[in-house]
Write a protein that holds these residues in place. Structure first.
Motif, short mmCIF file in Angstrom:
data_model
loop_
_atom_site.label_atom_id
_atom_site.label_comp_id
_atom_site.label_asym_id
_atom_site.label_seq_id
_atom_site.Cartn_x
_atom_site.Cartn_y
_atom_site.Cartn_z
N MET A 52 -9.05 7.72 -8.87
CA MET A 52 -8.42 7.45 -10.16
C MET A 52 -8.29 5.97 -10.44
SD MET A 52 -5.46 10.29 -10.87
CE MET A 52 -4.59 10.09 -9.32
N LEU A 53 -8.04 5.16 -9.40
CA LEU A 53 -7.82 3.73 -9.59
C LEU A 53 -8.86 2.92 -8.81
CD1 LEU A 53 -3.92 3.68 -9.26
CD2 LEU A 53 -5.26 3.59 -11.37
N ASP A 54 -9.11 1.73 -9.29
CA ASP A 54 -10.09 0.82 -8.68
C ASP A 54 -9.32 -0.22 -7.87
OD1 ASP A 54 -11.93 -1.11 -8.04
OD2 ASP A 54 -12.65 -1.43 -10.08
N ASN A 55 -9.41 -0.14 -6.54
CA ASN A 55 -8.65 -1.05 -5.67
C ASN A 55 -9.47 -2.25 -5.20
OD1 ASN A 55 -10.31 0.31 -3.92
ND2 ASN A 55 -8.74 0.66 -2.36
N SER A 56 -10.51 -2.61 -5.93
CA SER A 56 -11.30 -3.79 -5.54
C SER A 56 -10.48 -5.08 -5.49
CB SER A 56 -12.50 -3.96 -6.48
OG SER A 56 -12.10 -4.05 -7.83
#
Length: 397
Positions: A119-123
């Motif tokens: 669901m989320l982009d943790n880059s």
């Protein structure tokens, strides 16, 4: 400067549990312990084990094992200035675009080269860790004797094993138990990303031939890695208030929100197994206390008593999260409101992902206040009592 301790002093292990943004509480506890010790003291925890966000804290401490105060100061600086956009993308495209691709991937069976896997982009977290944690320094801490071992636990999605990747002294032997193993490795950013990959929220990380997710997943024995790595007593920093009463049974008419369900899932992932393992340890210690050392030796039983101490929040972190929900970026607030995380019954889920400065500072302060009253108990537990009494002039000759 180092702690006054004899070669026979028990090797103390530090266990930093998972809990997302709740891990800021651990920093407050560590800051209090640092204030109990002389400036420049070496790391009082030869064995450090971390899971999920606790893995990041553990790696940071391991890097600065030669100067515990400096390590705690560096860790505090990161958490005291935390923002959601350092952990995951909080811009409209980063949030809603990623969620849309994730939902599309679910509907289309994962088709498409750019299908989102979470669901989320943790880059942003990856970039932060690469920039701020020179993990090659862990080996230096080991070589100087300031650190015996660092263990980072992650969950293998294919093998269904809880894997502790450890870097430590040559004397440590890899282990294999039912669904949990220990493997020697040079700890890198990829191990921290894998250990902190909360299911559904953040993407799994590939290590060697397998994808790994959050280390708290089915971690049935969270105390075990520290013991395998040589700890003879363990200090556990939890991130949930210990229940002192049975929850009130009330009638509800509305169906639980996605956030309410998610909060309970997070609790079972991050917290419940620790309580069970501590209870198991206490039962084993009690049983061993009824068996003579001679009998244990004659029957070739390698079991031994392991002292434990736990420091945990004195108040419900959920309630603190409610007070600081408004500090989230507007885009993130819209997303969490949609799933019910901004409601009172969804605050448990919110507390794991509220990486914002006011919330983290409140948890750091709480951790500090919970720890300082236990000063002499903690100093005795980590083997620094003699040094403390000498410094205060009350040591008896």
């Amino acid at each position: 400067m180092s702690l006054i301790s004899s070669p026979s002093s028990p090797k103390v292990g530090l266990i930093l549990t998972g809990g997302g943004a709740r891990a800021a509480y651990q920093v407050g506890v560590l800051r209090a312990i640092a204030d109990m010790l002389p400036e420049g003291t070496r790391n009082p925890f030869p064995v450090i084990c971390g899971t999920s966000a606790g893995a990041i804290n553990a790696a940071s401490l391991a890097l600065s094992a030669r100067n515990f105060h400096e390590g705690v100061r560096q860790l505090s600086a990161v958490w005291e200035n935390a923002h959601v956009n350092q952990a995951y993308r909080s811009d409209p495209i980063g949030v809603f675009g990623n969620v849309a691709r994730w939902l599309a991937a679910l509907l289309l069976g994962g088709l498409g080269k750019r299908a989102a896997v979470s669901m989320l982009d943790n880059s942003p977290l990856l970039q932060l860790l690469e920039r701020s944690l020179p993990l090659h320094g862990i080996q230096r801490s080991i070589e100087t004797g300031a650190l015996h071992a660092l263990g980072i636990t992650a969950w293998g999605y294919t093998s269904s094993q809880s894997v502790t990747f450890y870097q430590g002294a040559d004397s440590i032997v890899p282990w294999k138990r039912e669904r949990r193993i220990g493997i020697a490795a040079n700890i890198g950013v990829e191990h921290l990303m894998a250990s902190s990959a909360i299911p559904f929220f953040f993407p799994a990380t590939r290590l060697n031939r397998e994808y790994f997710g959050d280390g708290s997943l089915r971690q049935l024995a969270p105390l075990s890695p520290a013991l395998h790595l040589g700890a003879e007593r363990v200090l556990v920093i939890g991130v949930r208030k210990t229940a002192d009463t049975q929850p009130e049974r009330v009638r509800v008419d509305s169906y639980p929100t996605l956030a309410q369900i998610g909060g309970h899932v997070m609790g079972s992932i991050f917290l419940d197994s620790l309580d069970v393992d501590l209870e198991r340890l206490q039962r084993i210690n009690h049983t061993l206390g009824m068996i003579s050392e001679e009998k244990l030796k004659n029957n070739n039983m390698s079991l031994r008593k392991v002292e434990s101490m736990m420091i945990s929040p004195s108040v419900e972190i959920n309630r603190i999260a409610e007070l600081h929900a408004h500090t989230l970026p507007r885009t993130i607030r819209l997303f969490y409101r949609a799933i019910g995380a901004l409601r009172r019954d969804g605050s448990a889920l919110l507390s794991y992902v509220l990486f914002e400065e006011p919330f983290c500072r409140a948890l750091i302060e709480l951790g500090y206040e919970d720890t300082m009253p236990r000063r002499f108990q903690i100093l005795q537990f980590i083997g620094a009592e003699a040094k403390e009494r000498a410094d205060t002039g009350i040591i008896q000759q």
